[in-house]
Design a protein around this motif. Sequence first.
Motif, PDB file in Angstrom:
ATOM      1  N   VAL A 191      -9.554 -23.824   5.345  1.00  0.00           N
ATOM      2  CA  VAL A 191      -9.022 -24.757   3.938  1.00  0.00           C
ATOM      3  C   VAL A 191      -7.397 -25.131   5.170  1.00  0.00           C
ATOM      4  CG1 VAL A 191      -7.993 -25.718   1.660  1.00  0.00           C
ATOM      5  CG2 VAL A 191      -9.834 -24.393   2.589  1.00  0.00           C
ATOM      6  N   LYS A 192      -8.058 -25.820   5.822  1.00  0.00           N
ATOM      7  CA  LYS A 192      -6.991 -26.298   6.604  1.00  0.00           C
ATOM      8  C   LYS A 192      -6.581 -27.799   7.138  1.00  0.00           C
ATOM      9  CE  LYS A 192      -4.960 -25.213  11.582  1.00  0.00           C
ATOM     10  NZ  LYS A 192      -5.087 -25.126  12.878  1.00  0.00           N
ATOM     11  N   TYR A 193      -5.230 -28.162   6.491  1.00  0.00           N
ATOM     12  CA  TYR A 193      -5.328 -29.303   6.768  1.00  0.00           C
ATOM     13  C   TYR A 193      -4.337 -30.709   8.146  1.00  0.00           C
ATOM     14  CZ  TYR A 193      -6.397 -29.614   1.643  1.00  0.00           C
ATOM     15  OH  TYR A 193      -7.451 -29.807   0.818  1.00  0.00           O
ATOM     16  N   PHE A 201       5.128 -26.084  15.261  1.00  0.00           N
ATOM     17  CA  PHE A 201       4.380 -24.638  16.074  1.00  0.00           C
ATOM     18  C   PHE A 201       4.132 -25.373  17.201  1.00  0.00           C
ATOM     19  CE2 PHE A 201       0.503 -23.970  17.651  1.00  0.00           C
ATOM     20  CZ  PHE A 201       0.845 -22.025  17.099  1.00  0.00           C
ATOM     21  N   ARG A 202       3.487 -26.574  17.151  1.00  0.00           N
ATOM     22  CA  ARG A 202       3.167 -27.476  18.569  1.00  0.00           C
ATOM     23  C   ARG A 202       4.385 -27.337  19.288  1.00  0.00           C
ATOM     24  NH1 ARG A 202      -0.746 -31.917  15.436  1.00  0.00           N
ATOM     25  NH2 ARG A 202      -1.406 -29.964  14.947  1.00  0.00           N
ATOM     26  N   ASP A 203       6.047 -28.219  19.461  1.00  0.00           N
ATOM     27  CA  ASP A 203       6.540 -27.480  20.010  1.00  0.00           C
ATOM     28  C   ASP A 203       6.521 -26.491  20.553  1.00  0.00           C
ATOM     29  OD1 ASP A 203       7.994 -29.815  21.022  1.00  0.00           O
ATOM     30  OD2 ASP A 203      10.212 -29.031  19.763  1.00  0.00           O
ATOM     31  N   ASP A 213      -5.658 -37.465  17.951  1.00  0.00           N
ATOM     32  CA  ASP A 213      -5.275 -36.504  16.920  1.00  0.00           C
ATOM     33  C   ASP A 213      -5.965 -35.570  16.855  1.00  0.00           C
ATOM     34  OD1 ASP A 213      -6.568 -37.442  15.424  1.00  0.00           O
ATOM     35  OD2 ASP A 213      -5.036 -39.193  14.307  1.00  0.00           O
ATOM     36  N   ARG A 214      -5.625 -35.316  15.477  1.00  0.00           N
ATOM     37  CA  ARG A 214      -6.868 -33.989  15.031  1.00  0.00           C
ATOM     38  C   ARG A 214      -7.250 -34.310  14.096  1.00  0.00           C
ATOM     39  NH1 ARG A 214      -5.261 -29.760  18.650  1.00  0.00           N
ATOM     40  NH2 ARG A 214      -2.881 -28.999  18.482  1.00  0.00           N
ATOM     41  N   LYS A 215      -7.686 -35.460  13.392  1.00  0.00           N
ATOM     42  CA  LYS A 215      -8.634 -35.215  12.167  1.00  0.00           C
ATOM     43  C   LYS A 215      -9.340 -35.275  12.415  1.00  0.00           C
ATOM     44  CE  LYS A 215      -4.211 -38.343  10.744  1.00  0.00           C
ATOM     45  NZ  LYS A 215      -4.242 -39.559  10.194  1.00  0.00           N
ATOM     46  N   TYR A 217     -11.230 -33.410  13.050  1.00  0.00           N
ATOM     47  CA  TYR A 217     -11.467 -31.765  12.593  1.00  0.00           C
ATOM     48  C   TYR A 217     -11.119 -30.914  12.150  1.00  0.00           C
ATOM     49  CZ  TYR A 217      -8.871 -31.198  16.623  1.00  0.00           C
ATOM     50  OH  TYR A 217      -8.098 -31.429  18.119  1.00  0.00           O
ATOM     51  N   GLN A 218      -9.604 -31.456  11.656  1.00  0.00           N
ATOM     52  CA  GLN A 218      -8.860 -30.844  11.092  1.00  0.00           C
ATOM     53  C   GLN A 218      -8.733 -31.960   9.140  1.00  0.00           C
ATOM     54  OE1 GLN A 218      -4.973 -30.148  12.141  1.00  0.00           O
ATOM     55  NE2 GLN A 218      -5.587 -28.586  13.945  1.00  0.00           N
ATOM     56  N   MET A 219      -8.494 -31.224   8.154  1.00  0.00           N
ATOM     57  CA  MET A 219      -8.911 -32.063   6.921  1.00  0.00           C
ATOM     58  C   MET A 219      -7.880 -33.179   6.432  1.00  0.00           C
ATOM     59  SD  MET A 219     -10.512 -29.644   3.687  1.00  0.00           S
ATOM     60  CE  MET A 219      -9.585 -28.163   4.128  1.00  0.00           C
ATOM     61  N   VAL A 244      -5.723 -20.772   2.938  1.00  0.00           N
ATOM     62  CA  VAL A 244      -5.406 -21.670   2.887  1.00  0.00           C
ATOM     63  C   VAL A 244      -3.703 -22.040   3.910  1.00  0.00           C
ATOM     64  CG1 VAL A 244      -4.306 -23.518   1.165  1.00  0.00           C
ATOM     65  CG2 VAL A 244      -6.004 -21.679   0.368  1.00  0.00           C
ATOM     66  N   LYS A 245      -3.330 -23.692   4.348  1.00  0.00           N
ATOM     67  CA  LYS A 245      -3.016 -23.909   5.717  1.00  0.00           C
ATOM     68  C   LYS A 245      -2.721 -25.691   5.541  1.00  0.00           C
ATOM     69  CE  LYS A 245      -1.537 -23.711  10.350  1.00  0.00           C
ATOM     70  NZ  LYS A 245      -2.459 -23.903  11.634  1.00  0.00           N
ATOM     71  N   PRO A 246      -1.368 -25.771   5.398  1.00  0.00           N
ATOM     72  CA  PRO A 246      -0.550 -25.493   4.761  1.00  0.00           C
ATOM     73  C   PRO A 246      -0.017 -24.918   3.750  1.00  0.00           C
ATOM     74  CG  PRO A 246       0.461 -27.322   5.682  1.00  0.00           C
ATOM     75  CD  PRO A 246      -1.439 -27.265   5.354  1.00  0.00           C
ATOM     76  N   VAL A 270       3.970 -22.480   7.161  1.00  0.00           N
ATOM     77  CA  VAL A 270       4.353 -23.285   8.522  1.00  0.00           C
ATOM     78  C   VAL A 270       4.945 -23.359   9.037  1.00  0.00           C
ATOM     79  CG1 VAL A 270       1.078 -23.660   8.906  1.00  0.00           C
ATOM     80  CG2 VAL A 270       3.058 -25.835   7.970  1.00  0.00           C
ATOM     81  N   SER A 271       5.317 -23.454  10.422  1.00  0.00           N
ATOM     82  CA  SER A 271       6.307 -24.076  11.131  1.00  0.00           C
ATOM     83  C   SER A 271       7.315 -24.804  10.149  1.00  0.00           C
ATOM     84  CB  SER A 271       5.906 -24.788  12.485  1.00  0.00           C
ATOM     85  OG  SER A 271       4.898 -25.231  12.818  1.00  0.00           O
ATOM     86  N   GLY A 272       6.714 -26.504  10.180  1.00  0.00           N
ATOM     87  CA  GLY A 272       7.266 -27.224   9.627  1.00  0.00           C
ATOM     88  C   GLY A 272       7.990 -26.949   7.922  1.00  0.00           C
ATOM     89  N   THR A 309       3.834 -15.526   7.072  1.00  0.00           N
ATOM     90  CA  THR A 309       5.435 -16.605   7.197  1.00  0.00           C
ATOM     91  C   THR A 309       6.563 -16.060   7.680  1.00  0.00           C
ATOM     92  OG1 THR A 309       7.405 -16.802   5.771  1.00  0.00           O
ATOM     93  CG2 THR A 309       6.355 -15.296   5.171  1.00  0.00           C
ATOM     94  N   TYR A 310       7.255 -17.116   9.143  1.00  0.00           N
ATOM     95  CA  TYR A 310       7.982 -16.436   9.062  1.00  0.00           C
ATOM     96  C   TYR A 310       9.536 -16.642   8.899  1.00  0.00           C
ATOM     97  CZ  TYR A 310       4.828 -20.076  12.369  1.00  0.00           C
ATOM     98  OH  TYR A 310       3.516 -19.864  12.874  1.00  0.00           O
ATOM     99  N   PHE A 311       9.196 -16.309   8.045  1.00  0.00           N
ATOM    100  CA  PHE A 311      10.749 -15.430   7.388  1.00  0.00           C
ATOM    101  C   PHE A 311      10.158 -14.103   6.336  1.00  0.00           C
ATOM    102  CE2 PHE A 311      11.584 -20.009   5.911  1.00  0.00           C
ATOM    103  CZ  PHE A 311      12.932 -20.341   6.441  1.00  0.00           C
TER     104      PHE A 311
END
Length: 325
Positions: A191-193, A201-203, A213-215, A217-219, A244-246, A270-272, A309-311
């Motif tokens: 379930v990836k949007y 992350f892309r950075d 863009d990725r539209k 294939y991603q939802m 599920v992501k984000p 996620v990264s954002g 999580t990055y935390f």
Amino acid sequence: MIIRPRRLRGSETLRKMVRETRMDKSSLIYPLFVKEGEGIQEEIPSMVGQNRYSIDKLPYELERLSKAGVGSVMLFGIPDVKDEVASQAYAEDGIVQKALRAAKREFPDLYYITDVCLCEYTSHGHCGMLCGHEVENDSTLELLAKTALSHVEAGADMVAPSDMMDGRVLAIRNMLDDAGHKETPIMSYAVKYASAFYGPFRDAAGSAPAFGDRKSYQMDFHNSREGIKEALLDVEEGADIIMVKPALSYLDMITKVHDVTDVPVAAYSVSGEYAMVKAAAQNGWIDEDRIICEMAASTYRAGAQIYLTYFAKELAKFMDEGRIG
Ligand code: PBG
């Protein structure tokens, strides 16, 4: 008044006693970036506090994780060379494959999950094979399955496909089974949007698509029932865990997937999400520690059993201190 909800909020002991959501360090997964080279520990500018590591520096981070009680990592690779067919994604001496062998040697007790995708390895930055400007589904499946198999052969304990091609869980399952890896679980980023929250992350991974863009294939983030469809399909194809992501903007999806499936549900903050917290905290606008705890608790409360999580290290500490959990 007979019913007074405040009665159960009167002391810290009582509040903890009646807590509905309980968390444990064993459910945390830390995403980790590994890159070619030597002596590298470089901070990711848009993700303050997160680094890219070369393989020789990786053990220092693994040690910190291990000490903090975070037992699982998700590895992302940053190769030196990219090409049209993502050769380094499934090369025996690819960055993730080499990192796995080294990490398993030094820290055999950690649990190693790998992100299976091509976007970090393709010159065009898309998650699949191109035909003109179209991302082709079926010709990508074989390469994803080869990538997953090469990770497992290098020591991955679990693989996590994140590309959003149709049928990739089954393709991976079949290839792993044929090679005798019937017991290796698959955690599907089902379930990836298509989300702007992946920007940092892309950075970090240098994986922004060169065009478009990725539209395709991603939802689409307007959709909820489509997410259920993806989750159920992947369970049918053999996914052992659904992600599920984000996380933060998709708590409704965590609950729904939890309700309609019988597999563990993971959520990826996620990264954002990380970058927003860090930026606001650096400005003194929010209390970082309390925000980290609240974001985590809301994710588990929604129905997640596993939290990427990055935390992770911070959360592990807060759990030890009893500030959350
Ligand atoms: C690879 C992948 C991405 C993330 C995890 N796996 C990027 C993307 O889909 O563009 C995002 C993770 C994050 O933002 O923290 N496809």
